[in-house]
Design a protein around this motif. Structure first.
Motif, PDB file in Angstrom:
ATOM      1  N   SER A  17      61.329 -92.545  25.697  1.00  0.00           N
ATOM      2  CA  SER A  17      62.467 -91.988  26.429  1.00  0.00           C
ATOM      3  C   SER A  17      62.199 -90.543  26.823  1.00  0.00           C
ATOM      4  N   ALA A  18      61.057 -89.988  26.371  1.00  0.00           N
ATOM      5  CA  ALA A  18      60.661 -88.622  26.732  1.00  0.00           C
ATOM      6  C   ALA A  18      59.154 -88.492  26.538  1.00  0.00           C
ATOM      7  N   ALA A  19      58.562 -87.603  27.314  1.00  0.00           N
ATOM      8  CA  ALA A  19      57.145 -87.282  27.111  1.00  0.00           C
ATOM      9  C   ALA A  19      57.052 -86.407  25.867  1.00  0.00           C
ATOM     10  N   LEU A  20      56.158 -86.740  24.956  1.00  0.00           N
ATOM     11  CA  LEU A  20      55.997 -85.964  23.727  1.00  0.00           C
ATOM     12  C   LEU A  20      54.801 -85.025  23.874  1.00  0.00           C
ATOM     13  N   PRO A  21      54.994 -83.708  23.642  1.00  0.00           N
ATOM     14  CA  PRO A  21      53.906 -82.749  23.855  1.00  0.00           C
ATOM     15  C   PRO A  21      52.815 -82.860  22.797  1.00  0.00           C
ATOM     16  N   CYS A  22      51.586 -82.595  23.209  1.00  0.00           N
ATOM     17  CA  CYS A  22      50.506 -82.479  22.230  1.00  0.00           C
ATOM     18  C   CYS A  22      50.895 -81.366  21.256  1.00  0.00           C
ATOM     19  N   PRO A  23      50.608 -81.526  19.974  1.00  0.00           N
ATOM     20  CA  PRO A  23      50.994 -80.500  19.007  1.00  0.00           C
ATOM     21  C   PRO A  23      50.168 -79.222  19.158  1.00  0.00           C
ATOM     22  N   SER A  24      50.669 -78.161  18.610  1.00  0.00           N
ATOM     23  CA  SER A  24      49.974 -76.873  18.603  1.00  0.00           C
ATOM     24  C   SER A  24      48.561 -77.054  18.053  1.00  0.00           C
ATOM     25  N   GLY A  25      47.569 -76.446  18.721  1.00  0.00           N
ATOM     26  CA  GLY A  25      46.179 -76.568  18.301  1.00  0.00           C
ATOM     27  C   GLY A  25      45.434 -77.705  18.981  1.00  0.00           C
ATOM     28  N   ARG A  26      46.162 -78.496  19.784  1.00  0.00           N
ATOM     29  CA  ARG A  26      45.551 -79.619  20.495  1.00  0.00           C
ATOM     30  C   ARG A  26      45.984 -79.570  21.956  1.00  0.00           C
ATOM     31  N   HIS A  27      45.233 -80.254  22.834  1.00  0.00           N
ATOM     32  CA  HIS A  27      45.555 -80.254  24.255  1.00  0.00           C
ATOM     33  C   HIS A  27      45.257 -81.604  24.874  1.00  0.00           C
ATOM     34  N   GLN A  28      45.641 -81.732  26.134  1.00  0.00           N
ATOM     35  CA  GLN A  28      45.422 -82.972  26.879  1.00  0.00           C
ATOM     36  C   GLN A  28      43.942 -83.306  26.924  1.00  0.00           C
ATOM     37  N   ASN A  29      43.641 -84.574  26.816  1.00  0.00           N
ATOM     38  CA  ASN A  29      42.271 -85.057  26.883  1.00  0.00           C
ATOM     39  C   ASN A  29      41.796 -84.984  28.337  1.00  0.00           C
TER      40      ASN A  29
END
Length: 173
Positions: free
Chosen positions: A40-52
Motif C-alpha cells: 500500500s506504500a513504497a518502503l524506503p531502503c533503510p539508512s546505510g543502504r541504497h537502491q540496487n
C-alpha cells in the motif's frame, strides 16, 4: 481493480503499490524504495543502504529490503537513498553501510570527496574540525612546536626579535 463488474480487487504485483481506495491502477515503486506484492506504500531502503543500481539499469523493480545494497566506504546513504552520497571534503566515512559521514577532527583535514580517512595537518598550518584544507599560519607567526595538534590560528605563535616568519612557517628564519 481496473475492470468493471468484478467480485474482488486485484493485489498490486511486487514492484508496484497503491495506497488509495477505489483505484484502478498500481504505481511503479519509487527510486530508493522497494514494493512487496500487495504493497500500500513504497518502503524506503533503510539508512546505510541504497537502491540496487544493477536492477535499476535492467529496469527491474526492487521487491524486498534484501534488494537494497550497502553503501560503500567513503559515502553515506540516508533512508530512501536512490544512490550513495560521497562524503564532501572535510568529511569521511571509513566504514561501509553507514547513514551519515563524519567531520574530520581538529588537527586533521581531507581535501577530496569520497574519502575514508582524514590526513594529518601539515607543518606550519592549523586545521580546525571539519577542515577541507590546512590553513597556513599568517606571516609573522609560526607553528607552535609544543603542540601536538594545531587547531586554530590562535595556536600559531609570534616570531621573536631578529627573525622572520613567512606565511606557513614551521620555524623562524
Amino acid at each position: 481493480q481496473p475492470s468493471t463488474e468484478q467480485g474482488t480487487c486485484a493485489q498490486c504485483v511486487a514492484g508496484k503499490y497503491q495506497g488509495g481506495s477505489g483505484e484502478t491502477a498500481c504505481f511503479e515503486c519509487v527510486a530508493g524504495s522497494y514494493c512487496e506484492a500487495g504493497a500500500s506504500a513504497a518502503l524506503p531502503c533503510p539508512s546505510g543502504r541504497h537502491q540496487n543500481g544493477t536492477m535499476a539499469a535492467l529496469n527491474l523493480s526492487m521487491t524486498s529490503e534484501d534488494d537494497c545494497v550497502g553503501c560503500p566506504a567513503g559515502a553515506f546513504c540516508s533512508t530512501g537513498a536512490a544512490e550513495p552520497t560521497l562524503c564532501s571534503p572535510g568529511t569521511v566515512q571509513p566504514n561501509a553501510s553507514q547513514g551519515t559521514g563524519a567531520s574530520c577532527g581538529a588537527g586533521t583535514f581531507v581535501n577530496a570527496s569520497g574519502a575514508t580517512a582524514c590526513l594529518e595537518c601539515v607543518a606550519g598550518s592549523y586545521c580546525e574540525a571539519g577542515a577541507s584544507a590546512p590553513l597556513p599560519c599568517p606571516a609573522g607567526t609560526r607553528q607552535n612546536a609544543s603542540l601536538d595538534v594545531m587547531r586554530g590560528v590562535e595556536d600559531c605563535i609570534t616570531c621573536g626579535v631578529g627573525v622572520f616568519c613567512s606565511v606557513g612557517s614551521a620555524h623562524a628564519t
